[in-house]
Design a protein around this motif. Structure first.
Motif, PDB file in Angstrom:
ATOM      1  N   UNK A 416      17.808   3.618 -28.110  1.00  0.00           N
ATOM      2  CA  UNK A 416      17.596   3.795 -29.542  1.00  0.00           C
ATOM      3  C   UNK A 416      16.625   4.948 -29.732  1.00  0.00           C
ATOM      4  N   UNK A 417      16.874   5.745 -30.755  1.00  0.00           N
ATOM      5  CA  UNK A 417      15.972   6.851 -31.063  1.00  0.00           C
ATOM      6  C   UNK A 417      15.632   6.821 -32.538  1.00  0.00           C
ATOM      7  N   UNK A 418      14.485   7.406 -32.887  1.00  0.00           N
ATOM      8  CA  UNK A 418      14.175   7.554 -34.305  1.00  0.00           C
ATOM      9  C   UNK A 418      13.498   8.891 -34.543  1.00  0.00           C
ATOM     10  N   UNK A 419      13.181   9.161 -35.792  1.00  0.00           N
ATOM     11  CA  UNK A 419      12.800  10.519 -36.211  1.00  0.00           C
ATOM     12  C   UNK A 419      11.347  10.848 -35.923  1.00  0.00           C
ATOM     13  N   UNK A 420      10.537   9.860 -35.590  1.00  0.00           N
ATOM     14  CA  UNK A 420       9.110  10.107 -35.413  1.00  0.00           C
ATOM     15  C   UNK A 420       8.851  11.013 -34.217  1.00  0.00           C
ATOM     16  N   UNK A 421       7.820  11.814 -34.336  1.00  0.00           N
ATOM     17  CA  UNK A 421       7.351  12.634 -33.226  1.00  0.00           C
ATOM     18  C   UNK A 421       5.944  12.223 -32.843  1.00  0.00           C
ATOM     19  N   UNK A 422       5.264  13.110 -32.121  1.00  0.00           N
ATOM     20  CA  UNK A 422       3.884  12.836 -31.764  1.00  0.00           C
ATOM     21  C   UNK A 422       3.003  12.767 -32.986  1.00  0.00           C
ATOM     22  N   UNK A 423       1.816  12.168 -32.832  1.00  0.00           N
ATOM     23  CA  UNK A 423       0.900  12.011 -33.955  1.00  0.00           C
ATOM     24  C   UNK A 423       0.624  13.321 -34.656  1.00  0.00           C
ATOM     25  N   UNK A 424       0.671  13.302 -35.982  1.00  0.00           N
ATOM     26  CA  UNK A 424       0.404  14.502 -36.762  1.00  0.00           C
ATOM     27  C   UNK A 424       1.587  15.415 -36.948  1.00  0.00           C
ATOM     28  N   UNK A 425       2.738  15.061 -36.376  1.00  0.00           N
ATOM     29  CA  UNK A 425       3.929  15.897 -36.543  1.00  0.00           C
ATOM     30  C   UNK A 425       4.623  15.547 -37.856  1.00  0.00           C
ATOM     31  N   UNK A 426       5.559  16.389 -38.261  1.00  0.00           N
ATOM     32  CA  UNK A 426       6.338  16.145 -39.467  1.00  0.00           C
ATOM     33  C   UNK A 426       7.805  16.037 -39.084  1.00  0.00           C
ATOM     34  N   UNK A 427       8.385  14.836 -39.219  1.00  0.00           N
ATOM     35  CA  UNK A 427       9.783  14.643 -38.807  1.00  0.00           C
ATOM     36  C   UNK A 427      10.728  15.585 -39.530  1.00  0.00           C
ATOM     37  N   UNK A 428      11.766  16.015 -38.791  1.00  0.00           N
ATOM     38  CA  UNK A 428      12.804  16.868 -39.356  1.00  0.00           C
ATOM     39  C   UNK A 428      14.147  16.145 -39.437  1.00  0.00           C
ATOM     40  N   UNK A 429      14.419  15.248 -38.469  1.00  0.00           N
ATOM     41  CA  UNK A 429      15.664  14.481 -38.504  1.00  0.00           C
ATOM     42  C   UNK A 429      15.543  13.373 -39.552  1.00  0.00           C
TER      43      UNK A 429
END
Length: 573
Positions: A416-429
């Motif tokens: 399973x995957x989701x849109x979150x990235x590392x802390x402080x990032x801004x998701x694009x997906x």
């Protein structure tokens, strides 16, 4: 001191051994800015602190007892990670991780301006400002690996020096400290503690073999000795004699929230808390509990552990640290071949938080799912061969998405995957994926995208079917038919905590659904919820070899014996 998840500035009187009440900013502000990240005191006595997630700078005047929000330091960063104040009273804000930089606040003009040149603003890093009478130092951890030196009066950039990236701190680590007015302490890739001359860049060895269990956090005492903190103990270094002294912190260990539980074939249950690189083992036969110390030299916590051939493999935040422990051998943590536990590797390619845990799958390999470093997007699936200890990293299988959950059978890896990235990032997906990955062809063979960003925390495989929960539905993916359907509807949202969906030998699925334990029978399509557990199941479900259900209830581990117990179908999957 700054509180965590309270947004409250605290004052403690060590002589009276009590906290001193002080005025606070509004409840609304503290609710929005719930974490105080760092504190620094100015020459005039003012106390400054930074906040998360808005990255505000706040000033507290101890004389007037007034706090003032000085505003958001940067519009594109959530982390004001570090603070320092120059001799002239300029406040230096260490920002990151999208563009690491130091932003200076001038109290006389009430204005912010950036010191760090644009070319040195590295994504994924945090800038840590340090101050001497002559210099302002900006130390950047991996992936930057550099030290910028400014004039303390004019803030003119004087030098840029490189430092090793492996042990120079990351995220909330603080490997960089000042030895004196002219020298900076850092840790090299060979573990040696080194000094960097801020005037000419020359290096010297301060301590040759400090050990690896020092957590990259070093503190100097008034005699020049060096203290390193661990979870349940500490290390004390004498640079003059090169002597290393270990000692246990002489206090009872405070209880922590349970994060994960995992069964071993010998019947023991292993588990770990939400903070600290430590874990425990529970022996059901004599009901004994053994608590271990820190498994590697990073801050953070173990995300999951599994038993394999008599050893326990763990995967940790920060820097996706993979370690192995042999319970039959003496405790000697480190990175050498004889260490126990032994830090095998920190996963490469910007991997950081192992949200997907680690699972044994095809070929006897271990499969690990991760979130990237702070400020970055795009997770990875890593394949680890326990026999050769070789790693293969498959980054961005789903573009710009992290891997949040993994399950395996003898042929495929289910993710399973989701849109979150590392802390402080801004998701694009914008979509969450469930997909099937073939380790033989290194490719996705089936993929389903959900039209929203609500994530999946746990997967379980049984007889060619993969199960997971979305909102109030238990989903069933049929591998042979390549179909995905809802097979059970809860009467409420039933989110499953990480690693809390497990398959029993009889084919039934045990899980924490919402806040209670349940058992789903694929043969009959029926769900049995156990009301005795309602409101008590918070995390870390596991099945024991006797069929008992173990789960976390905040800081406690609970044991529940169902009417028809069944042991786990397999271990580590």
């Amino acid at each position: 001191m700054g509180s965590y998840n309270g947004g409250t500035l605290l004052c403690f009187d060590p002589r009276a051994k009590q906290f001193v009440p002080i005025p606070q900013l509004s409840t609304e502000f503290r609710h929005a800015e719930s974490i105080i990240t760092d504190i620094a005191q100015a020459p005039n006595g003012f106390i400054y602190y930074g906040t998360y997630p808005g990255g505000h700078l706040v000033r507290y005047d101890p004389d007037t007892r007034v706090s003032t929000d000085l505003g958001q330091v940067s519009q594109d960063e959530m982390y004001l990670r570090w603070l320092a104040v120059s001799p002239s009273g300029t406040v230096l804000c260490g920002m990151g991780p999208r563009h690491s930089r130091v932003i200076a606040y001038d109290p006389s003009t009430k204005s912010f301006h950036t010191l760090t040149p644009a070319a040195d603003q590295t994504p994924g890093a945090f800038s840590k400002p340090l101050v001497t009478a002559r210099f302002v130092v900006e130390a950047q951890h991996r992936p930057a690996g550099r030290v910028l030196v400014y004039d303390a009066a004019t803030f003119k950039l004087l030098h840029v020096f490189s430092v090793p990236q492996r042990n120079n701190g990351s995220g909330n680590q603080s490997a960089f400290i000042l030895l004196d007015q002219r020298h900076l302490l850092y840790q090299g890739n060979d573990q040696r503690l080194m000094s960097l001359n801020l005037e000419d860049g020359s290096r010297a060895v301060v301590f040759r073999s400090p050990g690896t269990a020092a957590n990259n956090r070093w503190y100097l005492d008034s005699r020049g000795n060096i203290l390193g903190l661990l979870v349940q103990s500490y290390v004390y270094l004498n640079p003059r004699t090169q002597k290393v002294t270990y000692a246990t912190i002489p206090l009872d260990h405070p209880a922590q929230e349970i994060r994960w539980l995992s069964a071993a074939p010998n019947g023991n249950i292993y588990g770990g808390p939400v903070l600290g690189q430590t874990f425990f083992s529970f022996n059901p036969s004599n009901r004994s509990l053994l608590s271990y110390d820190q498994v590697n030299d990073r801050t953070g916590e173990i995300y999951y552990g599994i038993a394999l051939k008599g050893r326990i493999y763990t995967i940790s935040y920060a820097e996706a640290g993979l370690s192995v422990f042999d319970p039959k051998k003496a405790w000697r943590p480190g990175e050498s071949i004889s260490s126990n536990p032994r830090a095998i590797a920190y996963l490469p390619d910007g991997q950081y938080r192992p949200e997907g845990g680690l699972h044994i799958g095809p070929g006897g390999n271990i499969y690990i799912g991760t979130q990237p470093d702070y400020g970055l997007l795009g997770g990875a699936l890593t394949v680890f061969n326990p026999s050769t200890e070789r790693l293969h990293v498959y980054r961005n299988i789903i573009p710009q998405e992290e891997i949040t959950a993994i399950a395996t059978d003898s042929r495929y890896i289910y993710c399973a995957s989701d849109v979150e990235g590392g802390g402080g990032s801004k998701p694009e997906a914008t979509q969450v994926h469930f997909f099937v990955w073939d380790p033989a062809s290194h490719a996705i063979v089936w993929d389903h995208a959900f039209p929203d960003a609500r994530g999946i925390n746990a997967l379980a495989v049984s007889n060619g079917h993969v199960y997971f929960v979305r909102d109030d539905q238990l989903m069933d993916f049929n591998l042979k038919a390549h179909s995905l359907v809802a097979v059970y509807h809860f009467d409420h949202a039933a989110s499953v905590p990480s690693e809390s969906l497990k398959i029993a030998r009889d084919g039934s699925i045990f899980g924490i659904f919402g806040n209670e334990v349940g058992r789903y029978s694929p043969a009959s399509g029926s769900m049995q919820l156990f009301p005795e557990t309602r409101g008590h199941a918070t995390s870390g479900l596991e099945l024991g070899t006797d069929g008992a259900v173990y789960f976390g209830n905040h800081t406690d581990m609970w044991i529940y014996m169902p009417d028809h117990p069944s042991p786990p179908a397999s271990f580590g999957q």
